[in-house]
Design an enzyme around this catalytic site. Structure first.
Site, mmCIF file in Angstrom:
data_model
loop_
_atom_site.group_PDB
_atom_site.id
_atom_site.type_symbol
_atom_site.label_atom_id
_atom_site.label_comp_id
_atom_site.label_asym_id
_atom_site.label_seq_id
_atom_site.Cartn_x
_atom_site.Cartn_y
_atom_site.Cartn_z
ATOM 1 N N CYS A 2 46.737 44.801 39.604
ATOM 2 C CA CYS A 2 47.561 44.257 38.533
ATOM 3 C C CYS A 2 48.372 43.091 39.079
ATOM 4 O O CYS A 2 48.813 43.095 40.226
ATOM 5 C CB CYS A 2 48.534 45.259 37.921
ATOM 6 N N ARG A 27 43.593 40.098 40.716
ATOM 7 C CA ARG A 27 44.228 41.398 40.976
ATOM 8 C C ARG A 27 43.865 42.448 39.923
ATOM 9 O O ARG A 27 44.222 43.619 40.058
ATOM 10 C CB ARG A 27 45.752 41.238 41.001
ATOM 11 N N TRP A 74 44.693 46.117 36.016
ATOM 12 C CA TRP A 74 43.568 46.908 36.538
ATOM 13 C C TRP A 74 43.934 48.353 36.222
ATOM 14 O O TRP A 74 44.888 48.894 36.772
ATOM 15 C CB TRP A 74 43.423 46.701 38.048
ATOM 16 N N ASN A 100 53.316 46.775 38.257
ATOM 17 C CA ASN A 100 52.146 46.882 39.140
ATOM 18 C C ASN A 100 52.407 48.052 40.067
ATOM 19 O O ASN A 100 53.411 48.054 40.775
ATOM 20 C CB ASN A 100 51.996 45.578 39.943
ATOM 21 N N GLY A 101 51.510 49.039 40.058
ATOM 22 C CA GLY A 101 51.709 50.195 40.941
ATOM 23 C C GLY A 101 51.470 51.471 40.172
ATOM 24 O O GLY A 101 50.751 51.481 39.169
ATOM 25 N N GLU A 520 27.645 45.810 55.559
ATOM 26 C CA GLU A 520 28.311 44.726 54.846
ATOM 27 C C GLU A 520 27.347 44.052 53.858
ATOM 28 O O GLU A 520 27.733 43.729 52.731
ATOM 29 C CB GLU A 520 28.871 43.719 55.870
ATOM 30 N N LYS A 524 28.157 43.886 49.875
ATOM 31 C CA LYS A 524 28.227 42.619 49.130
ATOM 32 C C LYS A 524 27.328 42.690 47.902
ATOM 33 O O LYS A 524 27.714 42.305 46.813
ATOM 34 C CB LYS A 524 27.782 41.431 49.996
ATOM 35 N N GLU A 527 28.644 45.243 45.130
ATOM 36 C CA GLU A 527 29.864 44.954 44.381
ATOM 37 C C GLU A 527 29.721 43.781 43.423
ATOM 38 O O GLU A 527 30.372 43.763 42.394
ATOM 39 C CB GLU A 527 31.080 44.800 45.293
ATOM 40 N N HIS A 543 15.367 60.190 59.357
ATOM 41 C CA HIS A 543 16.026 61.487 59.193
ATOM 42 C C HIS A 543 16.357 61.773 57.729
ATOM 43 O O HIS A 543 17.202 62.614 57.445
ATOM 44 C CB HIS A 543 17.290 61.554 60.054
ATOM 45 N N LYS A 642 40.879 42.377 43.753
ATOM 46 C CA LYS A 642 40.896 41.840 45.111
ATOM 47 C C LYS A 642 41.782 42.666 46.037
ATOM 48 O O LYS A 642 41.406 42.961 47.159
ATOM 49 C CB LYS A 642 41.378 40.390 45.071
HETATM 50 O O1 M6R Z 1 42.494 43.483 51.650
HETATM 51 P P1 M6R Z 1 41.682 44.460 52.426
HETATM 52 O O2 M6R Z 1 40.906 43.847 53.515
HETATM 53 O O3 M6R Z 1 42.479 45.629 52.921
HETATM 54 O O4 M6R Z 1 40.638 45.047 51.374
HETATM 55 C C1 M6R Z 1 39.836 46.140 51.698
HETATM 56 C C2 M6R Z 1 38.744 46.312 50.668
HETATM 57 O O5 M6R Z 1 39.299 46.608 49.418
HETATM 58 C C3 M6R Z 1 37.880 45.059 50.541
HETATM 59 O O6 M6R Z 1 37.329 44.686 51.761
HETATM 60 C C4 M6R Z 1 36.747 45.284 49.533
HETATM 61 O O7 M6R Z 1 35.844 46.209 50.033
HETATM 62 C C5 M6R Z 1 36.112 43.925 49.228
HETATM 63 N N1 M6R Z 1 35.947 43.746 47.826
HETATM 64 C C6 M6R Z 1 34.795 43.743 49.907
HETATM 65 O O8 M6R Z 1 34.160 42.561 49.568
#
Ligand code: M6R
Length: 647
Positions: A2, A27, A74, A100-101, A520, A524, A527, A543, A642
């Site tokens: 948020c 956010r 959010w 926010n929170g 990773e 990517k 998401e 396995h 984010k």
């Molecule tokens: O701000 P941070 O690095 O702590 O964020 C951690 C994860 O939320 C962040 O890396 C998330 O997995 C990303 N969207 C990956 O692309």
């Protein structure tokens, strides 16, 4: 998650708030809303979905007020519907609040308010706040003399009753010349100081086009913004004297330039940010001491007592008698940390444990003295990572009152909550990252780990000097090699990605230092394209997961010449034997050996130790183009935000 914004000044608040929300949309983007005060009335609009829906509504009405608050959501409590969008109001529509929170004790507060006759129109936790403020404002006995204003007093009393981590902004129709804001825990909130106008926002990008003078509110602080200035108090009631600092970030950083998405722009920024990061932390005047440089296999160079080639600016006490390292992180930062573990163990001989912050906070490993704890978070605001670090800080203070607290943060936002929490920071210096999918911050986190491991190797005398220099030389060549991948592979991968328009599953394989790159690559893709993808250690496929494979499941294998090269090729063969389409991330020079691959995404040849930084680039491009071809919102994928500032 948020984003909240606030404005008080002489301009039309709704326009400024709208522009601020656009910078904070990363956010959260489930719904959004604004409230302003004009002529002793609150005017508000709210809309479900992305911000353009709110903008369309705003275009149809007149909101001339010079004071207001805004929110982009959010969803935590209550579906992303208009009635759950912020701002929320009291029974009489005289008080408006954005938050926010999470208000953890909202149920009991809501029950008590309902018993007193309050009715609620949303399922949110936030809505209790305006009702609680209404209660205090309506009761002359509850009000205390000698406070800056009745609204400030009411908000002050209410925040002291709220549990959880939150940031709020409050306006009132009956107190039309002030905004009251407050913060508790890991929910960032900053104040911008303009000429006769003041702003507040969850993050600085919403402020930089108006002012560079910014002050970050700390936990348990409350502030009152009026046309005349800003007063800040602690929740305990003490007046605080705080001075804004001047931001270096410029408004143009929050711009896509000619790129279609922030993610693509940020992928292309990687050569530059890696170069800048290395330049910031490597001593330009450092040279191998000639007498120490001559080595052979039996007589490695002795270790110099001189200066380390790396200048991270960390307290020396952090390294003293170090026995082990533990790392807390989430998501992509967790993947970077796995590579960090490899480097710290292999280069600096330090046993290292990497934990998901969200798990570690409820099942911490037994406390051990002389442990360096590292929190890795690009945003510096991830609630789980901050909570795990706070827990560790408290444990260290309890267990070892006499010894130094060894806490280090690796972040891209040194001004974040992490920056306030830990005494030592490595700033990854990648510049603001807007796309939800982390790209440039990931590679600079890796650079931070290479430098930390090398600095520790130097100080702990675990590597000969000439080897350290060799690795540094290799690091310095990486920006040029990333550039080469972007220039020669970008368009090819864009075309290649079209072949996966209908694909539903992907497998990514890697081993050793490249196993986290497989993770990773899968994250990517998941998401931003919503394709099911798994990253697996290549040797583990047999396995169980190999049962998933058939001709519909492409397998991306990271095959870098080095310690596990032949093993990865054998594992890839096993996948091919099950009809999987095999895509190889491998140096061109080795294509003869790698003719098992149906498709190649070539990368320049570097030593295996440095290869993760190159191998991840084609994977970022592949995910990006698959998602872009599907017409998806790459920068703001569904259900994500984010910064994950809630548990
Ligand atoms: O701000 P941070 O690095 O702590 O964020 C951690 C994860 O939320 C962040 O890396 C998330 O997995 C990303 N969207 C990956 O692309």
């Amino acid at each position: 998650m948020c984003g909240i914004v606030g404005y008080i000044g002489t301009q039309t608040a709704s326009e400024i708030l709208m522009a601020g929300l656009e910078k904070l949309e990363y956010r959260g983007y489930d719904s959004a809303g604004l409230a302003t005060v004009f002529d002793h009335q609150i005017y508000s609009i709210r809309a479900k979905g992305k911000l353009y829906n709110l903008r369309n509504k705003l275009a149809q009405i007149d909101m001339p007020a010079p004071i207001g608050i805004g929110h982009t959501r959010w969803a935590t409590h209550g579906k992303p519907e208009e009635h759950n969008a912020h701002p929320h109001f009291d029974s009489q529509q005289r008080v408006a609040v954005v938050q926010n929170g999470i208000i953890e004790n909202y149920r009991e507060l809501k029950d008590a308010l309902k018993a007193k006759g309050h009715t609620f129109t949303s399922e949110t936790d936030t809505e209790v706040i305006p009702h609680l403020i209404e209660e205090v404002l309506a009761d002359p006995r509850a009000q205390r003399p000698f406070t800056p204003s009745p609204l400030f007093d009411a908000v002050h009393q209410v925040v002291n009753r709220l549990k959880g981590a939150f940031a709020i902004a409050v306006i009132s129709a009956d107190h039309p010349n002030e905004i009251v804001i407050a913060r508790q825990g890991a929910a960032p909130l900053c104040i911008g100081f303009g000429q006769g106008e003041f702003f507040c926002a969850s993050d600085t990008p919403a402020l930089v086009s108006h002012t560079q003078a910014v002050l970050h509110l700390e936990s348990h602080e409350i502030a009152r913004l009026t046309h005349l200035g800003v007063e800040i108090y602690s929740f305990a009631g003490e007046r605080l004297n705080k001075i804004p600092r001047i931001l270096e970030v410029s408004a143009s950083l929050v711009d896509k330039h000619t790129f279609k998405h922030f993610m693509l722009k940020e992928i292309h920024e990687q050569p530059g940010v890696v170069r800048d990061c290395l330049q910031a932390y490597l001593r330009s005047d450092w040279e191998l001491e000639p007498a120490l440089a001559k080595t052979d296999a039996l007589h490695p160079a002795p270790i110099s007592s001189g200066q380390s080639p790396i200048q991270l600016g960390l307290d020396a006490a952090l390294y003293d008698n170090l026995a082990q390292v533990q790392i807390f992180a989430c998501g992509t930062s967790w993947h970077a940390s796995l590579i960090g573990k490899y480097l710290l163990e292999q280069l600096a001989d330090l046993p290292t444990v990497v934990q998901y912050a969200s798990e570690a906070r409820y099942a911490p490993a037994p406390w051990r003295p002389n442990t360096l704890t590292i929190g890795v978070t690009q945003s510096g605001e991830t609630a789980d990572t901050l909570a795990a670090l706070t827990m560790e800080l408290q444990r260290s203070q309890r267990e070892a009152a006499q010894s130094p607290v060894r806490l280090l943060g690796i972040t891209n936002r040194s001004e974040s909550s992490l920056g306030q929490l830990v005494p030592n920071l490595i700033d990854t210096r990648a510049g603001l990252e807007v796309g939800v999918a982390a790209t440039k911050t990931f590679v600079t986190q890796l650079i931070a780990f290479y430098l930390l491991a090398l600095d520790l190797a130097w100080k702990r005398r675990t590597l000969p000097q000439d080897r350290i220099q060799e690795i540094i030389n290799g690091l310095r060549q990486l920006p040029g090699k990333i550039e080469l991948i972007l220039n020669t592979q970008g368009e090819k991968i864009e075309e290649f990605a079209r072949e996966f328009n209908e694909t539903q599953d992907f497998i990514f394989l890697g081993r050793g230092i490249n196993f986290p790159i497989a993770l990773e690559g899968a994250l990517k893709l998941k998401e931003i394209s919503y394709i099911h993808a798994e990253g697996y250690p290549a040797g583990e496929m047999k396995h169980g997961p190999i049962a998933l494979l058939d001709e519909k499941v492409p397998v991306v294998a990271i095959a870098t010449p080095g310690s596990v090269y032949e093993k990865v090729l054998s594992n890839a063969q096993e996948a091919k034997a099950r009809d999987a389409r095999l895509i190889g991330i491998t140096p061109k020079e080795f294509s003869a050996e790698t003719d098992i691959f149906d498709d190649l995404l070539p990368v320049p040849l570097v030593e295996e130790l440095l290869s993760p930084i190159l191998n991840v680039i084609p994977l970022q491009l592949l995910s990006y183009y698959i998602a872009a071809h599907r017409g998806l919102d790459v920068d703001q994928p569904r259900n994500l935000a984010k910064s994950v500032t809630v548990e």
